[in-house]
Design a protein around this motif. Structure first.
Motif, PDB file in Angstrom:
ATOM      1  N   TYR A  26       0.838  -1.204   0.000  1.00 16.81           N
ATOM      2  CA  TYR A  26       0.000   0.000   0.000  1.00 16.81           C
ATOM      3  C   TYR A  26       0.876   1.257   0.000  1.00 16.81           C
ATOM      4  O   TYR A  26       0.605   2.200  -0.747  1.00 16.81           O
ATOM      5  CB  TYR A  26      -0.934   0.006   1.208  1.00 16.81           C
ATOM      6  CG  TYR A  26      -1.897   1.167   1.189  1.00 16.81           C
ATOM      7  CD1 TYR A  26      -3.032   1.132   0.395  1.00 16.81           C
ATOM      8  CD2 TYR A  26      -1.662   2.314   1.945  1.00 16.81           C
ATOM      9  CE1 TYR A  26      -3.916   2.206   0.346  1.00 16.81           C
ATOM     10  CE2 TYR A  26      -2.537   3.387   1.904  1.00 16.81           C
ATOM     11  CZ  TYR A  26      -3.657   3.329   1.108  1.00 16.81           C
ATOM     12  OH  TYR A  26      -4.522   4.396   1.058  1.00 16.81           O
ATOM     13  N   GLU A  29       2.346   1.661  -3.408  1.00 16.72           N
ATOM     14  CA  GLU A  29       1.334   2.112  -4.361  1.00 16.72           C
ATOM     15  C   GLU A  29       1.054   3.604  -4.208  1.00 16.72           C
ATOM     16  O   GLU A  29       0.911   4.323  -5.198  1.00 16.72           O
ATOM     17  CB  GLU A  29       0.035   1.325  -4.180  1.00 16.72           C
ATOM     18  CG  GLU A  29      -1.058   1.761  -5.135  1.00 16.72           C
ATOM     19  CD  GLU A  29      -2.387   1.049  -4.916  1.00 16.72           C
ATOM     20  OE1 GLU A  29      -3.269   1.217  -5.780  1.00 16.72           O
ATOM     21  OE2 GLU A  29      -2.549   0.355  -3.906  1.00 16.72           O
ATOM     22  N   ALA A  33       1.760   5.833  -7.390  1.00 16.42           N
ATOM     23  CA  ALA A  33       0.599   6.458  -8.027  1.00 16.42           C
ATOM     24  C   ALA A  33       0.655   7.981  -7.932  1.00 16.42           C
ATOM     25  O   ALA A  33      -0.126   8.667  -8.576  1.00 16.42           O
ATOM     26  CB  ALA A  33      -0.688   5.936  -7.386  1.00 16.42           C
ATOM     27  N   TRP A  35       0.124   9.750  -5.165  1.00 16.87           N
ATOM     28  CA  TRP A  35      -0.772  10.305  -4.148  1.00 16.87           C
ATOM     29  C   TRP A  35       0.022  11.024  -3.071  1.00 16.87           C
ATOM     30  O   TRP A  35      -0.426  12.024  -2.521  1.00 16.87           O
ATOM     31  CB  TRP A  35      -1.612   9.227  -3.486  1.00 16.87           C
ATOM     32  CG  TRP A  35      -2.370   8.346  -4.432  1.00 16.87           C
ATOM     33  CD1 TRP A  35      -2.827   8.685  -5.688  1.00 16.87           C
ATOM     34  CD2 TRP A  35      -2.747   6.997  -4.225  1.00 16.87           C
ATOM     35  NE1 TRP A  35      -3.478   7.611  -6.246  1.00 16.87           N
ATOM     36  CE2 TRP A  35      -3.446   6.561  -5.377  1.00 16.87           C
ATOM     37  CE3 TRP A  35      -2.586   6.100  -3.169  1.00 16.87           C
ATOM     38  CZ2 TRP A  35      -3.963   5.279  -5.492  1.00 16.87           C
ATOM     39  CZ3 TRP A  35      -3.106   4.820  -3.290  1.00 16.87           C
ATOM     40  CH2 TRP A  35      -3.789   4.427  -4.439  1.00 16.87           C
ATOM     41  N   LYS A  83     -11.062   8.649  -9.086  1.00 15.26           N
ATOM     42  CA  LYS A  83     -10.416   7.363  -9.345  1.00 15.26           C
ATOM     43  C   LYS A  83      -9.344   7.072  -8.307  1.00 15.26           C
ATOM     44  O   LYS A  83      -9.280   5.979  -7.740  1.00 15.26           O
ATOM     45  CB  LYS A  83      -9.811   7.341 -10.750  1.00 15.26           C
ATOM     46  CG  LYS A  83      -9.128   6.017 -11.083  1.00 15.26           C
ATOM     47  CD  LYS A  83      -8.101   6.190 -12.181  1.00 15.26           C
ATOM     48  CE  LYS A  83      -7.298   4.949 -12.440  1.00 15.26           C
ATOM     49  NZ  LYS A  83      -6.549   4.428 -11.308  1.00 15.26           N
ATOM     50  N   ASP A  84      -8.482   8.050  -8.058  1.00 12.34           N
ATOM     51  CA  ASP A  84      -7.396   7.848  -7.100  1.00 12.34           C
ATOM     52  C   ASP A  84      -7.927   7.624  -5.684  1.00 12.34           C
ATOM     53  O   ASP A  84      -7.395   6.805  -4.932  1.00 12.34           O
ATOM     54  CB  ASP A  84      -6.429   9.031  -7.132  1.00 12.34           C
ATOM     55  CG  ASP A  84      -5.572   9.047  -8.393  1.00 12.34           C
ATOM     56  OD1 ASP A  84      -5.528   8.026  -9.112  1.00 12.34           O
ATOM     57  OD2 ASP A  84      -4.937  10.093  -8.656  1.00 12.34           O
ATOM     58  N   LYS A  86     -10.839   6.291  -4.891  1.00 10.91           N
ATOM     59  CA  LYS A  86     -11.379   4.927  -4.864  1.00 10.91           C
ATOM     60  C   LYS A  86     -10.259   3.900  -4.738  1.00 10.91           C
ATOM     61  O   LYS A  86     -10.359   2.946  -3.958  1.00 10.91           O
ATOM     62  CB  LYS A  86     -12.186   4.643  -6.134  1.00 10.91           C
ATOM     63  CG  LYS A  86     -13.545   5.279  -6.150  1.00 10.91           C
ATOM     64  CD  LYS A  86     -14.290   4.921  -7.438  1.00 10.91           C
ATOM     65  CE  LYS A  86     -15.681   5.526  -7.453  1.00 10.91           C
ATOM     66  NZ  LYS A  86     -16.422   5.161  -8.673  1.00 10.91           N
ATOM     67  N   ASP A  87      -9.186   4.089  -5.510  1.00 12.88           N
ATOM     68  CA  ASP A  87      -8.054   3.159  -5.458  1.00 12.88           C
ATOM     69  C   ASP A  87      -7.388   3.166  -4.085  1.00 12.88           C
ATOM     70  O   ASP A  87      -7.047   2.108  -3.546  1.00 12.88           O
ATOM     71  CB  ASP A  87      -7.024   3.506  -6.536  1.00 12.88           C
ATOM     72  CG  ASP A  87      -7.519   3.237  -7.956  1.00 12.88           C
ATOM     73  OD1 ASP A  87      -8.557   2.554  -8.118  1.00 12.88           O
ATOM     74  OD2 ASP A  87      -6.857   3.733  -8.900  1.00 12.88           O
ATOM     75  N   ALA A  90      -9.728   1.402  -1.618  1.00 15.40           N
ATOM     76  CA  ALA A  90      -9.734  -0.049  -1.835  1.00 15.40           C
ATOM     77  C   ALA A  90      -8.460  -0.695  -1.286  1.00 15.40           C
ATOM     78  O   ALA A  90      -8.510  -1.757  -0.657  1.00 15.40           O
ATOM     79  CB  ALA A  90      -9.896  -0.368  -3.320  1.00 15.40           C
ATOM     80  N   GLY A  91      -7.328  -0.043  -1.503  1.00 12.36           N
ATOM     81  CA  GLY A  91      -6.067  -0.567  -0.978  1.00 12.36           C
ATOM     82  C   GLY A  91      -6.049  -0.589   0.539  1.00 12.36           C
ATOM     83  O   GLY A  91      -5.593  -1.561   1.157  1.00 12.36           O
ATOM     84  N   GLU A 157     -16.787  10.424  -2.350  1.00 12.77           N
ATOM     85  CA  GLU A 157     -15.650   9.496  -2.325  1.00 12.77           C
ATOM     86  C   GLU A 157     -14.667   9.850  -1.219  1.00 12.77           C
ATOM     87  O   GLU A 157     -14.141   8.965  -0.540  1.00 12.77           O
ATOM     88  CB  GLU A 157     -14.934   9.465  -3.679  1.00 12.77           C
ATOM     89  CG  GLU A 157     -15.689   8.742  -4.754  1.00 12.77           C
ATOM     90  CD  GLU A 157     -16.003   7.290  -4.412  1.00 12.77           C
ATOM     91  OE1 GLU A 157     -15.187   6.613  -3.752  1.00 12.77           O
ATOM     92  OE2 GLU A 157     -17.083   6.832  -4.802  1.00 12.77           O
TER      93      GLU A 157
END
Length: 187
Positions: A26, A29, A33, A35, A83-84, A86-87, A90-91, A157
């Motif tokens: 995580y 990621e 990504a 973030w 999108k980010d 949500k990702d 989820a992670g 979100e």
């Protein structure tokens, strides 16, 4: 006399290993990504203290700048934030699931270790940093005069991600209590 071999058996349970792996994945990621930015460690801190950092350099290294919150079409920016988010959520849900498995494992079988707790807390910190990055990017795009879109979907979100982070804090507290109780029982 021939020196004998000593075999040391270290046991890492499946759930402990899975939690550390999920937490590490995580964190990776979140950085890959974009973030959050990579921590640079002590060398990065020393470089910043010695050489300083300009506002332009600090701004260029933010999530908002990387996704073009001030320049790209607002609909694209808002879609990327959704999108980010949500990702990221989820992670974190996956990491929380692994932590819950460890919590449900009896301490006598496989107690929570310091490594488990530390890796989980690192993932929680990355999630909090990502959340702040998403909030900042939303604030930046929302401040643009040409924004004529409803940000309700993004807000929804972000609220869901904030709830997942709150849950992770609770799990981290439970994990810390389990670790402390295992340490006390061993004394």
């Amino acid at each position: 006399m021939v020196p004998g071999e000593t075999t040391v058996k270290t046991g890492i349970s499946q759930s402990q290993s899975a939690l550390r792996t999920a937490s590490s994945d995580y964190c990776d990621e979140a950085v890959e990504a974009g973030w959050v930015k990579s921590g640079g460690g002590l060398a990065g801190l020393a470089d910043t203290l010695i050489n300083g950092i300009t506002n332009e350099q600090a701004r260029a290294d933010t999530y908002a700048a990387r996704i073009g919150a001030d320049t790209r079409a607002p609909v694209l920016v808002l879609s990327r934030i959704v999108k980010d988010t949500k990702d990221a959520r989820a992670g974190l849900i996956d990491v929380n699931r692994e932590a819950r498995v460890l919590l449900e494992t009896p301490a006598a079988v496989d107690g929570a270790t310091r490594s488990d707790l530390m890796s989980y807390e690192r993932a929680l910190v990355k999630a909090q940093m990502a959340y702040r990055s998403f909030q900042s990017a939303l604030g930046e795009v929302a401040a643009r005069p040409e924004l004529d879109l409803d940000t309700g979907v993004v807000d929804k979100e972000l609220d869901a991600f904030a709830s997942t982070i709150d849950e992770a804090r609770d799990v981290a507290d439970e994990l810390a209590d389990k670790y402390a109780s295992v340490g006390t029982a061993a004394s």
